[in-house]
Design a protein around this motif. Structure first.
Motif, PDB file in Angstrom:
ATOM      1  N   VAL A 242      -6.977 -15.979  37.072  1.00  0.00           N
ATOM      2  CA  VAL A 242      -7.801 -16.578  36.025  1.00  0.00           C
ATOM      3  C   VAL A 242      -8.488 -17.826  36.549  1.00  0.00           C
ATOM      4  N   MET A 243      -7.738 -18.624  37.311  1.00  0.00           N
ATOM      5  CA  MET A 243      -8.344 -19.838  37.864  1.00  0.00           C
ATOM      6  C   MET A 243      -9.608 -19.516  38.621  1.00  0.00           C
ATOM      7  N   ILE A 244      -9.574 -18.382  39.334  1.00  0.00           N
ATOM      8  CA  ILE A 244     -10.744 -18.021  40.132  1.00  0.00           C
ATOM      9  C   ILE A 244     -11.874 -17.547  39.233  1.00  0.00           C
ATOM     10  N   MET A 245     -11.522 -16.732  38.240  1.00  0.00           N
ATOM     11  CA  MET A 245     -12.582 -16.067  37.495  1.00  0.00           C
ATOM     12  C   MET A 245     -13.157 -16.901  36.359  1.00  0.00           C
ATOM     13  N   THR A 246     -12.380 -17.832  35.822  1.00  0.00           N
ATOM     14  CA  THR A 246     -12.824 -18.457  34.590  1.00  0.00           C
ATOM     15  C   THR A 246     -14.014 -19.382  34.778  1.00  0.00           C
ATOM     16  N   ARG A 247     -14.830 -19.464  33.714  1.00  0.00           N
ATOM     17  CA  ARG A 247     -15.933 -20.423  33.732  1.00  0.00           C
ATOM     18  C   ARG A 247     -15.697 -21.477  32.664  1.00  0.00           C
ATOM     19  N   ASP A 248     -14.495 -21.557  32.140  1.00  0.00           N
ATOM     20  CA  ASP A 248     -14.191 -22.537  31.093  1.00  0.00           C
ATOM     21  C   ASP A 248     -13.214 -23.554  31.659  1.00  0.00           C
ATOM     22  N   LEU A 249     -13.497 -24.810  31.439  1.00  0.00           N
ATOM     23  CA  LEU A 249     -12.741 -25.853  32.111  1.00  0.00           C
ATOM     24  C   LEU A 249     -11.318 -25.951  31.573  1.00  0.00           C
ATOM     25  N   PHE A 250     -11.179 -25.844  30.268  1.00  0.00           N
ATOM     26  CA  PHE A 250      -9.839 -25.990  29.735  1.00  0.00           C
ATOM     27  C   PHE A 250      -8.977 -24.807  30.126  1.00  0.00           C
ATOM     28  N   ASN A 251      -9.601 -23.626  30.121  1.00  0.00           N
ATOM     29  CA  ASN A 251      -8.910 -22.421  30.562  1.00  0.00           C
ATOM     30  C   ASN A 251      -8.395 -22.612  31.982  1.00  0.00           C
ATOM     31  N   LEU A 252      -9.246 -23.203  32.772  1.00  0.00           N
ATOM     32  CA  LEU A 252      -8.872 -23.483  34.161  1.00  0.00           C
ATOM     33  C   LEU A 252      -7.643 -24.362  34.190  1.00  0.00           C
TER      34      LEU A 252
ATOM     35  N   TYR B  28       7.508 -31.501  43.930  1.00  0.00           N
ATOM     36  CA  TYR B  28       6.285 -30.767  43.608  1.00  0.00           C
ATOM     37  C   TYR B  28       5.973 -30.851  42.127  1.00  0.00           C
ATOM     38  N   LEU B  29       7.008 -30.689  41.304  1.00  0.00           N
ATOM     39  CA  LEU B  29       6.784 -30.754  39.861  1.00  0.00           C
ATOM     40  C   LEU B  29       6.226 -32.101  39.447  1.00  0.00           C
ATOM     41  N   ILE B  30       6.797 -33.158  39.973  1.00  0.00           N
ATOM     42  CA  ILE B  30       6.310 -34.495  39.609  1.00  0.00           C
ATOM     43  C   ILE B  30       4.847 -34.627  39.994  1.00  0.00           C
ATOM     44  N   ALA B  31       4.558 -34.253  41.255  1.00  0.00           N
ATOM     45  CA  ALA B  31       3.181 -34.399  41.719  1.00  0.00           C
ATOM     46  C   ALA B  31       2.245 -33.564  40.874  1.00  0.00           C
ATOM     47  N   ALA B  32       2.656 -32.307  40.607  1.00  0.00           N
ATOM     48  CA  ALA B  32       1.791 -31.433  39.819  1.00  0.00           C
ATOM     49  C   ALA B  32       1.554 -32.008  38.444  1.00  0.00           C
ATOM     50  N   SER B  33       2.585 -32.640  37.875  1.00  0.00           N
ATOM     51  CA  SER B  33       2.400 -33.226  36.550  1.00  0.00           C
ATOM     52  C   SER B  33       1.375 -34.341  36.583  1.00  0.00           C
ATOM     53  N   ILE B  34       1.513 -35.215  37.546  1.00  0.00           N
ATOM     54  CA  ILE B  34       0.547 -36.321  37.634  1.00  0.00           C
ATOM     55  C   ILE B  34      -0.859 -35.766  37.770  1.00  0.00           C
ATOM     56  N   ILE B  35      -1.003 -34.772  38.637  1.00  0.00           N
ATOM     57  CA  ILE B  35      -2.334 -34.208  38.887  1.00  0.00           C
ATOM     58  C   ILE B  35      -2.872 -33.567  37.617  1.00  0.00           C
ATOM     59  N   SER B  36      -2.005 -32.820  36.944  1.00  0.00           N
ATOM     60  CA  SER B  36      -2.460 -32.201  35.701  1.00  0.00           C
ATOM     61  C   SER B  36      -2.843 -33.252  34.683  1.00  0.00           C
ATOM     62  N   GLY B  37      -2.089 -34.343  34.662  1.00  0.00           N
ATOM     63  CA  GLY B  37      -2.422 -35.420  33.739  1.00  0.00           C
ATOM     64  C   GLY B  37      -3.819 -35.953  33.989  1.00  0.00           C
ATOM     65  N   LEU B  38      -4.103 -36.193  35.267  1.00  0.00           N
ATOM     66  CA  LEU B  38      -5.442 -36.692  35.600  1.00  0.00           C
ATOM     67  C   LEU B  38      -6.502 -35.688  35.162  1.00  0.00           C
ATOM     68  N   LEU B  39      -6.208 -34.418  35.440  1.00  0.00           N
ATOM     69  CA  LEU B  39      -7.180 -33.388  35.083  1.00  0.00           C
ATOM     70  C   LEU B  39      -7.414 -33.363  33.586  1.00  0.00           C
ATOM     71  N   LEU B  40      -6.338 -33.477  32.841  1.00  0.00           N
ATOM     72  CA  LEU B  40      -6.461 -33.399  31.386  1.00  0.00           C
ATOM     73  C   LEU B  40      -7.258 -34.568  30.830  1.00  0.00           C
ATOM     74  N   VAL B  41      -6.943 -35.760  31.328  1.00  0.00           N
ATOM     75  CA  VAL B  41      -7.682 -36.939  30.841  1.00  0.00           C
ATOM     76  C   VAL B  41      -9.173 -36.778  31.152  1.00  0.00           C
ATOM     77  N   GLY B  42      -9.439 -36.336  32.375  1.00  0.00           N
ATOM     78  CA  GLY B  42     -10.840 -36.131  32.747  1.00  0.00           C
ATOM     79  C   GLY B  42     -11.509 -35.111  31.852  1.00  0.00           C
ATOM     80  N   LEU B  43     -10.765 -34.064  31.590  1.00  0.00           N
ATOM     81  CA  LEU B  43     -11.286 -32.966  30.778  1.00  0.00           C
ATOM     82  C   LEU B  43     -11.655 -33.452  29.382  1.00  0.00           C
ATOM     83  N   ILE B  44     -10.776 -34.278  28.817  1.00  0.00           N
ATOM     84  CA  ILE B  44     -11.027 -34.785  27.471  1.00  0.00           C
ATOM     85  C   ILE B  44     -12.347 -35.533  27.438  1.00  0.00           C
ATOM     86  N   PHE B  45     -12.532 -36.406  28.416  1.00  0.00           N
ATOM     87  CA  PHE B  45     -13.756 -37.196  28.412  1.00  0.00           C
ATOM     88  C   PHE B  45     -14.988 -36.379  28.744  1.00  0.00           C
TER      89      PHE B  45
END
Lengths: 1046, 301
Positions: free
Chosen positions: A122-132, A162-179
């Motif tokens: 899905v990550m590859i195919m999607t064109r929607d940011l939140f879906n990504l 890995y989980l910690i790092a992934a969480s931080i990264i996802s957090g950044l992504l989410l905040v960016g996504l919101i804005f």
């Protein structure tokens, strides 16, 4: 055509259904999982085929029937098809590989495994940011889950970090996504791109957050400690998935999202990628844990890919092909290497010598290593070539340097690893099994690399009609490796002869220059292969390598574009590396040889890039048409060739490599292989303009370099105790002469160069063959352990005698032709000082030549050698064939010099040698008639010998020991044979000139780099909290640099 | 002229050189003796030596290479004579010099040296090998200033042909290279001291030090050949110097006088100086002679 949504649907569906099958045992769910993965792979490949070859249009799936941005849009275009195909393929192969483990860990692990691949697709195919974002989360958690399910300490701590790092990264992504949603009003990627958010300050921050999150998922240096611990701690099968599948998908995601920034931050990402590439590979140098090393390599390669994505402005339409080439090689090789780690279960890279128990595994390992570094015939070779060409054409020279430097550093640790696998002891290591489900993915990866390499040729500019047939012959010989050595030898000689028959007539017609070299490569090849009949047994691995080397040499001559030339050059390097490292003590020497070769090849590649950029022509005639930066191109290419001819400064690998090589390999590499570098230099000089380039400063420097190489090489040879080392240093010296002769850039100078080349080939082959035969017989390299062998090995003695008279350049033998020509050339050119130095070196040659023949053949015979036999006739036959060649050349120099003169006249029409009817050669300054000199000298020799015999009819032969000195009769040959430190006085006088200064410099460079690597890698202290600080600091610094805060 | 005549005149020239060489060596030894306040040998002693050596009935040999050593040595000496034009202006005595120029001559010299080295090594004596290693070590640096001087000459006269070099020096003593290129001549003369291997550069055979090596191992006709070669070699090397630096010779008496004087220079130096060690002699040539050679080159740049 199956709808792409079914990839997702089937995966998710089966993931849920698997939960219901828990009671059915472990096999049923496992099989279901694999079947689903097969289906997903099939769908992706179907789309790849359709879009790629059958010209279908990209397919858009609108979920829930609405158009975006009100629904999620999945796109299956060419790139999506490619990426999903490779991701699903790895899923399938990885699932096969992990079959046992997944079954052991239970159905839950299989569910998580399916989810991982659903997420990636899905990550590859999607064109929607939140879906990504959602499916990125799914994938990350799936990976974490798979790692944590392993339950050993290392895996647990790695998974946790890995989980910690992934969480931080996802957090950044989410905040960016919101804005982003705030500023763009839509989550559809195409809309966001159109909204041009970077114009607004807030929008810029949002875009930055998105992109930096993606970049962090790609594990950039130095914020990637958690990633490396993951690679080290996880099961190798999982590490393979992370490295191959997850990283590939993330690269595509980066490529997908980068347009959101509107092209503004391309350079930034390229820089981040480049930093990662160099940084990771630098740190990999000090690593001895296999998995962690592969982790560094993975991170580095992904950095390279990020750089490629960021450099799309230079690459234009070639971007996808280049990226595919590098990605595919990385993906197959990295997965394969991780899978191999899992099979043999050895963590220390030194223990990988265990691969030698199964030659097939060793070959696959070699394939992966060469594919990673970018050797032919793998896709990465063509991709890297094209990358450098396009970057050079766009003047992106800094990027070229970054890429080549990073690749070199990668080569440093990969070749060290390969050397360990090839040479270290493995008897004490435990056995390992090779289950079919584990080896099949590895084999597919290896074979896939070859096949894809063949199809990847069109990527590169100048591929033209690259001929893979000779390479196919090598593969055939590889599969016939079970045959006895003698049969393989016959096959090899036949193949080489046929190859010669195919190419030599064509070269004779078109280009006398290449024909001269083809005689050396092909005829010399056949003769040196003859010596192989002396070996019994199987000689596993020898014949593919030797054929590869000769095929490379031959293709060097038939190349018309720079790519074909470089292709052949690298093939030759692989073959010669394997041959050289086969020597008993050659592990460090082979490694040193490879590093210098790879370094030189990269400089050559950079030079070719400049040539392409400056001339726009992919052919070898580009060298003659470079309009800008021509001097830099010439310098780089020249240094590249000089690493092969072992010119002073880059010569330190040669003595060890040639001396420790096997007895029939030494003549091959010393007499024949070095001439490839000479050929390259000749081409370069022609490209620089031949006669018109004579006053170029580079040529002047090369002339001095040649003279000094001759001096240092010959002087070093004088003080050697090891016979083969002596000959190896002698080769350095003689190649110095050749470089000097060609640098003179006049007709007579080039004639001298060609004469020296062919002479050196003949007499060095003779000397190495005979000495090699003696080394085989006596089992020692040291001259002081030999002595008096003239009594037992008269034919060897005669051969060596002729060899040294030819090398010394004494009339009447052919070496004198070279000396006469060089005298005339040097004086004509006005290079008196250089000529003086070269002459001095020539006299010094007498010293080591005498030392060689005296220590080995004359003097007293050691007791243990009293019954030793003559050397193997298989060494004598090629030696005497070459001696006949020397004698023919000596008796009739015009038979050789006139054709050489015609070839040289094409490039240097002025002031040729004039030949009178009776065979006298008249130069500008002097004259010489080789035939008459030979007749006179031979006549005198016969007369004087007859007279002596007549006088001494009654001479009584006595034993060698029948001597008296110091009023005693000697008893032991060891005290009577003067050989050790023969030139002690000379050493006291001039030995300071050959103190190992240059070796010291290279050692210092190597030590400094290792020290740097050691210091920098300490930032990875294993503490997850520190890693998070790294990540956050990285984000802040990159933000400030990107937005101009610094 | 046809081949037979040329061969006969070459042999005649060789014969003259041999005899003059024997006489010259006797004269030199007499001179050295006078300096040391001795009487010295009789002037006809070298001939008697040769007669004695050749008429020895017994001889022993250590193998083929051992026997070939003197052969190569003589080949070197006679070969030099073959390719050297002896008398300027005389077609009769220019031997086979049409076959090769100065470069051939320079390299034929090494042939003899190497051959001797091989023969000495085969004798089985460690001291022979020691002598050879010293000789070869010395030769490398001895030849360097000489080569530079030769290069300077070749550029000055724009030829490597001995005929032409001699021709360019005719027409009066001021045309000699000695006066037109004194630096090169001086460099070459200093090299000459090493080539002739008299004191201080006679460590190679170290006549009063190690009584072993070729003079002892070789005997009867082997030593005879070596003793035949030595005078030939001395004269012909002096002839080479004469042709290069001292205007050549237009007649035999002039050749005799000039070679005597040239050879005398090395004897003159030799009676005054003690022997150098190898590391000293090797580095000696890399000091003043090399600098002179470099200056000679700079002057022609």
């Amino acid at each position: 055509m199956v709808e792409p949504i079914y990839i997702v649907a089937s995966g998710l569906g089966i993931a849920f259904l698997l939960g219901l099958t828990k009671k059915a045992g472990r096999d049923v769910p496992g099989t279901l999982m694999l079947l689903t993965l097969t289906l997903m792979t099939f769908i992706s490949f179907q789309w790849l085929w359709s879009i790629g070859f059958a010209d279908y249009a990209p397919h858009y799936t609108y979920t829930a029937g609405f158009r975006p941005p009100f629904s999620i849009n999945l796109k299956m275009g060419e790139m999506e098809a490619f990426f999903t195909a490779i991701v699903n393929l790895i899923g399938l192969l990885g699932g096969l590989y992990l079959w046992e483990r997944l079954k052991k860990q239970g159905v839950n692990s299989m569910i998580v495994y399916m989810l991982l691949f659903v997420g990636l697709n899905v990550m590859i195919m999607t064109r929607d940011l939140f879906n990504l974002f959602v499916f990125l989360e799914v994938s990350s958690i799936a990976i974490a889950g798979l790692v944590l399910l392993q339950r050993d300490n290392k895996a647990l701590s790695a998974g946790f970090k890995y989980l910690i790092a992934a969480s931080i990264i996802s957090g950044l992504l989410l905040v960016g996504l919101i804005f982003i949603y705030q500023y763009a009003g839509s989550l559809y990627i195409d809309d966001i791109i159109d909204a041009n958010l970077t114009a607004v300050k807030g929008g810029m921050v949002a875009v930055f957050l998105i992109l930096i999150a993606v970049a962090l998922e790609l594990k950039p240096f130095p914020a990637n400690g958690w990633a490396l611990d993951l690679y080290e701690g996880a099961h190798p099968g999982l590490a393979a998935l992370v490295s191959a599948a997850f990283a590939s998908a993330m690269v595509f995601v980066l490529h997908k999202l980068l347009p959101v920034a509107g092209g503004a931050w391309q350079n930034m990402f390229a820089t981040l990628g480049g930093l990662t590439f160099i940084g990771s590979n630098l740190l990999g140098i000090k690593q001895s844990n296999a998995r962690r090393l592969l982790g560094y390599s993975s991170v580095g390669q992904i950095g390279l890919l990020v750089m490629v994505v960021g450099l799309s402005q230079y690459l234009g339409e070639k971007l996808t092909l280049i990226a595919y080439g590098i990605l595919i090689s990385h993906y197959l090789a990295k997965a394969g290497l991780f899978w191999l780690t899992g099979i043999i279960n050895q963590d220390n890279i030194r223990n990988w010598s265990i691969l030698r128990r199964k030659p097939f595994m060793l070959a696959i390992f070699g394939i992966f290593v060469f594919a990673l570094i970018g050797f032919p015939p793998f896709p990465s070779f063509f991709a890297k070539w094209e990358l450098i060409m396009q970057l050079s054409a766009g003047s992106g020279f800094v990027w070229v340097i970054v890429i080549l430097l990073g690749s070199f550093l990668e080569g440093v640790y990969l070749f060290r690893w390969l050397g360990y696998a090839l040479k270290l002891e493995h008897q004490e290591l435990p056995a390992y099994k090779i289950p079919w489900n584990k080896i099949l993915p590895v084999a597919i990866a290896g074979i896939g690399l070859f096949i894809l390499g063949y199809f990847a040729t069109p990527i590169a500019t100048g591929a033209g009609n690259l001929n893979f047939l000779p390479l196919a012959a090598v593969v055939v010989i590889f599969f016939l490796d079970f045959l006895p050595a003698r049969i393989k030898n016959i096959l090899a000689i036949a193949t080489l002869a046929y190859y010669g028959y195919m190419i030599m007539p064509g070269l004779y017609e078109s280009e006398g220059l290449r024909f001269i070299f083809s005689i050396i490569f092909i005829i010399g090849g056949i003769l040196t292969l003859l010596a192989g009949f002396a070996y019994k047994g199987k000689r596993k691995g020898f014949y593919p390598a030797v054929l590869l080397m000769y095929v490379g040499l031959g293709q060097l001559l038939t190349a018309d574009t720079m790519l074909q030339f470089f292709f052949a050059w690298e093939l030759m390097t692989i073959g010669s590396y394997i041959l050289i490292i086969r020597g008993k003590y050659s592990i460090t020497h082979g490694y040193s040889y490879m590093l210098f070769s790879v370094g030189g090849a990269y400089l050559m590649l950079a030079g070719f890039g400049l040539a392409y950029a400056g001339s726009g022509i992919p052919g070898l005639d580009a060298l003659a048409n470079i309009s800008s930066l021509a001097t830099w191109a010439s310098i780089l290419i020249a240094i590249g060739f000089m690493t092969k001819t072992a010119t002073l400064g880059v010569h330190i690998w040669l003595p060890g490599a040639h001396a420790e090589a096997e007895s029939d390999v030494s003549p091959m590499v010393s007499a024949i292989l070095l001439k490839a570098g000479v050929f390259g230099l000749v081409l370069l000089f022609i490209g620089m303009g031949a006669e018109s380039a004579a006053d170029h400063p580079l040529i002047y420097i090369l002339g001095w370099l040649g003279a000094l190489t001759a001096l240092i090489g010959n002087l070093s040879a004088v003080f050697q105790e090891d016979a083969k080392r002596l000959l190896a240093y002698s080769s350095i010296g003689q190649l110095g002469y050749i470089l000097f002769a060609f640098a003179i850039m006049t007709h007579v100078g080039w004639l001298a160069g060609f004469t020296y080349t062919i002479n050196h080939f003949m007499y060095k082959a003779v000397l190495f063959l005979i000495i090699g035969g003696i080394v085989l017989r006596l089992n020692t390299h040291y001259m002081y352990e030999m002595g008096g062998l003239i009594k037992r090995m008269p034919y060897s003695f005669i051969a060596v005698l002729i060899g040294i008279v030819a090398l010394a350049g004494m009339p009447p033998l052919s070496g004198f032709a070279g000396k006469w020509l060089f005298y005339n050339a040097g004086i004509e050119r006005g290079w008196y000082f250089q000529g003086g130095v070269v002459f001095f070196s020539g006299i010094i040659a007498f010293l080591y030549l005498y030392r060689l023949i005296h220590s080995v053949f004359l003097g007293q015979l050691k007791d243990r050698h009293r019954m030793v036999k003559e050397i193997s006739p298989w060494f004598l036959i090629p030696a005497y064939t070459l001696i006949m060649g020397i004698m023919v050349f000596s008796a009739n120099p015009e038979w050789v010099l006139k054709p050489f003169g015609k070839v040289t006249a094409q490039y240097f029409p002025g002031s040729p040698l004039i030949w009178e009817g009776d065979g006298t050669a008249i130069g500008q300054l002097g004259y010489w008639n080789g035939t008459q000199v030979m007749v006179i000298v031979m006549g005198l020799f016969v007369l004087i010998t007859l007279w002596l015999i007549m006088l001494n009819r009654n001479a009584k032969k006595v034993k060698q020991f029948n001597i008296v000195y110091a009023a005693e009769r000697p008893e032991r040959p060891e005290t009577t044979h003067m050989s050790y430190n023969l030139f002690a006085g000379y050493n006291r006088a001039l030995g300071f000139m050959v103190a190992p200064g240059i070796t010291g410099i290279w050692n210092w460079i190597s030590d400094s780099i290792q020290e740097l690597a050691d210091q920098i890698r300490r930032i990875y202290n294993g503490n997850g909290q520190t890693y998070i600080i790294h990540v956050l600091t990285y984000v802040v610094i990159v933000y400030l640099i990107t937005t101009g805060g610094f | 002229m046809d081949l037979l005549t040329r061969v006969l005149f070459t042999l005649l020239g060789l014969f003259i050189i041999l005899n003059w060489g024997l006489l010259m060596s006797a004269l030199m030894r007499k001179l050295t003796a006078k300096v040391a306040r001795r009487i010295g040998i009789r002037w006809y002693q070298p001939w008697i030596n040769l007669v004695k050596l050749y008429s020895n009935r017994n001889s022993i040999e250590h193998g083929v290479m051992f026997q070939l050593g003197p052969v190569f040595r003589l080949l070197g000496g006679v070969g030099l004579v073959m390719f050297m034009p002896l008398i300027y202006g005389s077609e009769l005595f220019s031997n086979f010099s049409f076959a090769g120029d100065l470069v051939v001559i320079l390299y034929i010299k090494f042939f003899g040296m190497l051959g001797m080295a091989l023969g000495a090594g085969e004798g089985g004596h460690p001291y022979s090998a020691m002598g050879v290693s010293r000789g070869l070590s010395q030769v490398t640096t001895v030849e360097l200033p000489f080569t530079l001087a030769v290069i300077a000459l070749a550029v000055q006269y724009n030829t490597l042909s001995l005929h032409e070099i001699v021709a360019a020096q005719q027409g009066g003593i001021t045309n000699w290279t000695l006066f037109t290129n004194p630096v090169a001549t001086l460099a070459a003369l200093l090299s000459m001291l090493g080539i002739f291997m008299h004191s201080p550069f006679d460590l190679v055979r170290a006549p009063n030090e190690i009584p072993i090596g070729p003079p002892t191992e070789y005997h009867s006709s082997y030593l005879g050949i070596l003793r035949t070669n030595a005078p030939i070699l001395h004269v012909i090397e002096a002839v080479l110097y004469m042709n290069l630096f001292f205007g050549g010779a237009t007649s035999w008496p002039m050749l005799i006088v000039k070679t005597f004087l040239i050879y005398f220079v090395s004897i003159f130096v030799g009676v005054v100086f003690p022997r150098f060690k190898i590391e000293q002699s090797v580095t000696w040539f890399l000091r003043v002679p090399l600098i002179l050679g470099i200056v000679a080159i700079i002057l022609i740049l």
